[in-house]
Write an enzyme that holds these catalytic residues in place. Structure first.
Site, mmCIF file in Angstrom:
data_model
loop_
_atom_site.group_PDB
_atom_site.id
_atom_site.type_symbol
_atom_site.label_atom_id
_atom_site.label_comp_id
_atom_site.label_asym_id
_atom_site.label_seq_id
_atom_site.Cartn_x
_atom_site.Cartn_y
_atom_site.Cartn_z
ATOM 1 N N ASP A 4 -8.059 -2.620 14.037
ATOM 2 C CA ASP A 4 -9.446 -2.782 13.577
ATOM 3 C C ASP A 4 -9.609 -3.984 12.641
ATOM 4 O OD1 ASP A 4 -8.183 -1.915 11.277
ATOM 5 O OD2 ASP A 4 -9.423 -0.125 10.999
ATOM 6 N N GLU A 60 -9.890 -1.337 5.173
ATOM 7 C CA GLU A 60 -10.520 -1.046 6.451
ATOM 8 C C GLU A 60 -11.828 -1.838 6.570
ATOM 9 O OE1 GLU A 60 -8.749 0.246 8.545
ATOM 10 O OE2 GLU A 60 -8.124 2.312 8.196
ATOM 11 N N ASP A 66 0.840 -1.195 0.000
ATOM 12 C CA ASP A 66 0.000 0.000 0.000
ATOM 13 C C ASP A 66 0.880 1.251 0.000
ATOM 14 O OD1 ASP A 66 0.889 -0.475 2.630
ATOM 15 O OD2 ASP A 66 -1.094 -1.048 3.327
ATOM 16 N N HIS A 69 -7.759 -4.614 9.916
ATOM 17 C CA HIS A 69 -7.423 -4.418 8.497
ATOM 18 C C HIS A 69 -6.161 -5.188 8.109
ATOM 19 C CE1 HIS A 69 -5.011 -0.507 9.624
ATOM 20 N NE2 HIS A 69 -4.155 -1.496 9.457
#
Ligand code: F6R
Length: 257
Positions: free
Chosen positions: A133, A140, A64, A135
């Site tokens: 979270d 996400e 990313d 991810h």
């Protein structure tokens, strides 16, 4: 795999990457940023210096990249990977690939990145961390489980988690381009490393929870060859931890990961 320590987890991950070099003439190694892979990167650099591995014939692909940072910004993921890994290796500079987030046409840049990965023959091993979270990459919660490389908006919790690299949450970019969950599923081996107590909850949800876009890492349950390497603290929430330990201890010699 529940390793004896975080250092042992780093060694398992580094060894898994080195093994690809024995198996593939032109390995394609997918790399993640953040804190989780740093120990494995240090070991890979040591292995390179000791003559155990050469990246001269390899390609390295980014998972990313932030959108909106200048190209040379030290926290851009290209610069991060150069600083923590590839500048210390014999990788040719034009063989470090990432999405062109500086393009005027981000959607086209995302498609181009998918084409780059396909042109390389696919990713042999994609290293991953996991966010608090759930991810992977910057997919996400709510991400499509079959998504490909695209632009995403970071959640407030991810921006707070990453503020340590930028000084404050406000300085963390709002957008990223990330390999999609479908892109990650296409890697031949998905290799996730997570250590420390902060990872126990997302790991339990990813490994033993339901397959759900609310925990994007749970998509790895669909991957034909996914390995999750943990220390005790990160494994603390796993119902079958003892079974995983026994399985690892009893692995036949021919089966590495
Ligand atoms: C990094 C990335 C993220 C991180 C995750 C965990 O390229 O895509 O998914 O792997 O946020 O970050 P750390 O390792 O810093 O806890």
């Amino acid at each position: 795999m529940i390793a004896e320590s975080a250092e042992a987890a780093d060694r398992i991950v580094a060894d898994a990457i080195v093994r690809v070099f024995a198996e593939r003439p032109r390995p394609v190694i997918g790399v993640a940023t953040g804190s989780s892979p740093l120990g494995a990167y240090r070991l890979l650099i040591e292995d390179h210096r000791a003559g155990r591995v050469s990246f001269a014939g390899a390609d390295v692909v980014l998972l990313d990249e932030y959108v909106g940072l200048p190209r040379e910004h030290p926290e851009s993921y290209r610069q991060f990977i150069r600083r923590h890994l590839t500048d210390a290796l014999d990788l040719a500079p034009d063989r470090l690939h990432g999405p062109d987030v500086w393009s005027d046409d981000i959607a086209a840049a995302c498609r181009d990145y998918e084409a780059t990965l396909a042109g390389l023959g696919g990713v042999d091993v994609q290293l991953l961390g996991i966010g608090s979270d759930g991810h992977v990459g910057f997919n996400e919660p709510g991400s499509s489980l079959s998504s490909r490389t695209r632009i995403k908006t970071l959640t407030a919790s991810t921006r707070a988690d990453n503020a340590r690299f930028f000084g404050s949450p406000d300085a963390v970019p709002r957008h990223v381009v990330t390999q999609g969950l479908g892109t990650i599923l296409a890697a031949r081996h998905a290799l996730l490393i997570a250590c420390g107590p902060a990872k126990a909850d997302p790991i339990a949800r990813a490994v033993e929870g339901p397959l759900t876009a609310m925990c994007p890492a749970s998509v790895l349950q669909l991957h034909p060859h996914a390995t999750v390497v943990l220390d005790d603290a990160a494994a603390a929430g796993l119902a079958l931890a003892e079974h995983y330990r026994q399985t690892f201890a009893g692995k036949p010699g021919w089966q590495f990961l």
